[in-house]
Write an enzyme that holds these catalytic residues in place. Sequence first.
Site, mmCIF file in Angstrom:
data_model
loop_
_atom_site.group_PDB
_atom_site.id
_atom_site.type_symbol
_atom_site.label_atom_id
_atom_site.label_comp_id
_atom_site.label_asym_id
_atom_site.label_seq_id
_atom_site.Cartn_x
_atom_site.Cartn_y
_atom_site.Cartn_z
ATOM 1 C CG HIS A 155 26.662 -3.484 -22.567
ATOM 2 N ND1 HIS A 155 27.600 -4.151 -23.024
ATOM 3 C CD2 HIS A 155 25.977 -4.860 -22.351
ATOM 4 C CE1 HIS A 155 27.617 -5.392 -23.157
ATOM 5 N NE2 HIS A 155 26.323 -5.552 -23.381
ATOM 6 C CG HIS A 164 30.122 5.351 -18.973
ATOM 7 N ND1 HIS A 164 30.932 4.946 -19.078
ATOM 8 C CD2 HIS A 164 29.814 4.119 -18.195
ATOM 9 C CE1 HIS A 164 31.741 4.260 -17.674
ATOM 10 N NE2 HIS A 164 30.530 3.859 -17.668
ATOM 11 C CG HIS A 170 26.498 2.261 -14.981
ATOM 12 N ND1 HIS A 170 26.619 1.089 -15.404
ATOM 13 C CD2 HIS A 170 28.228 2.506 -14.890
ATOM 14 C CE1 HIS A 170 27.898 0.570 -15.919
ATOM 15 N NE2 HIS A 170 28.820 2.115 -16.139
ATOM 16 C CG HIS A 172 31.017 5.204 -14.007
ATOM 17 N ND1 HIS A 172 30.744 4.318 -13.890
ATOM 18 C CD2 HIS A 172 30.834 5.139 -12.883
ATOM 19 C CE1 HIS A 172 30.600 3.276 -13.048
ATOM 20 N NE2 HIS A 172 30.474 4.664 -11.799
ATOM 21 C CB THR A 186 32.109 -2.068 -12.971
ATOM 22 O OG1 THR A 186 30.818 -1.032 -13.978
ATOM 23 C CG2 THR A 186 32.549 -0.702 -12.217
ATOM 24 C CB THR A 187 31.689 -2.870 -18.294
ATOM 25 O OG1 THR A 187 33.333 -2.285 -18.554
ATOM 26 C CG2 THR A 187 30.689 -2.520 -18.457
HETATM 27 ZN ZN LIG Z 1 30.475 2.804 -15.726
#
Ligand SMILES: [Zn+2]
Length: 274
Positions: free
Chosen positions: A112, A137, A139, A156, A223-224
Site C-alpha cells: 500500500h 511512509h 500517502h 507519516h 488511517t489504515t
Molecule cells: Zn499513513
Amino acid sequence: MRSPSTDTRKTVIASSSAVLLAMITGCADDATPDASSPDATAQTAPGEVPAQWSYEGATGPQHWGELEDEFTTCSTGAAQSPIDVPSDPVLSSAPIELDYTNSDFQARDTGHTVELEATSPQNITVDGTEYTFQQMHYHAPSEHTLDGADYAAEFHFVHRSNDGDLAVIGVLAAEGENNPAWSPVIEAVPAAQDEDSAEVTGLTLSSLLPESLDHYEYDGSLTTPPCSESVRWLLLQSPIELGATQISELRSAHSDNNRPTQPLNDREVAQIDQ
Ligand SMILES: [Zn+2]
C-alpha cells in the site's frame, strides 16, 4: 498511517502484509488479487482468514469496517483519522523535541506504500513522553487536509512509546522546487518496489522536516485498517516542497492511497507554535 500498537494488531498487520505481498506477486501476471494463491495461504496462520483491503470498490475505505472483526473500529470509531483541520484550532503548548541522529534505513514495499525503518533508535519527546521511531511512509495525495485543501503527498513518521502509545508526525508535501534532502528516500521507493527492499544510508530524519515544527495536534487513529484509536497526531503546519519528478516517482509506486477525511465529532484540534 499504519503501525501496530499492540501484539494483536501486529498479527493483523502481519497477515495483511503477507497477503499483500502475494497480491503484488500475483499482479505481475494477473491484475486480480488472489487470496487463495499458494503464497497467501502459506504465509497465513491455520484457520486465519487473510484480510484484504484497498482504496477502492468493495474492499475500499467505506467497507473496511465490514471486512474483519478486528477492523470494526474503521466504521464505529468516533475519533478517526485523517481529518480536515479546521481554520480555527485552539491554541495550546506542547512542543515536539527531536532526538534524531544519523542512521541507515531499510525501505520496503508493504503493498500500500513504501516505508522506511531505521537501523538505530530514533526518538522524539512530546509533553515528557518519549516515543521511538518505528517507520516512515507516504500517502499520495495527502490524507489530512487544511481547511479543505489537500496536498500532493503526506508522510507519516510513526513513533511508539514504551507503553505502546503511538505518536505520528505528519508532513504535508506541496509540488514546488526539487528537494535534494528527500532524494535518497525518493530514490529508494522504486528500488523497494522492484526488489522488495532497498537501503538508505547516512540519513538524519530531521533533514526531511520543514524548518518550523509548529503543528496541529489532535487525538485520532491509524488511517489504515484496523483503524485503532488513541493515536497522537502531530501534523506539521508548514508543508515541505517536492519537485514534480519526485512526486511522480512516489505516485508511480503507490498513488491514491489516501483514506478520505473523517468526522471531527467532538474533538478539538490544538495549534502549537514552537
Ligand atoms: Zn499513513
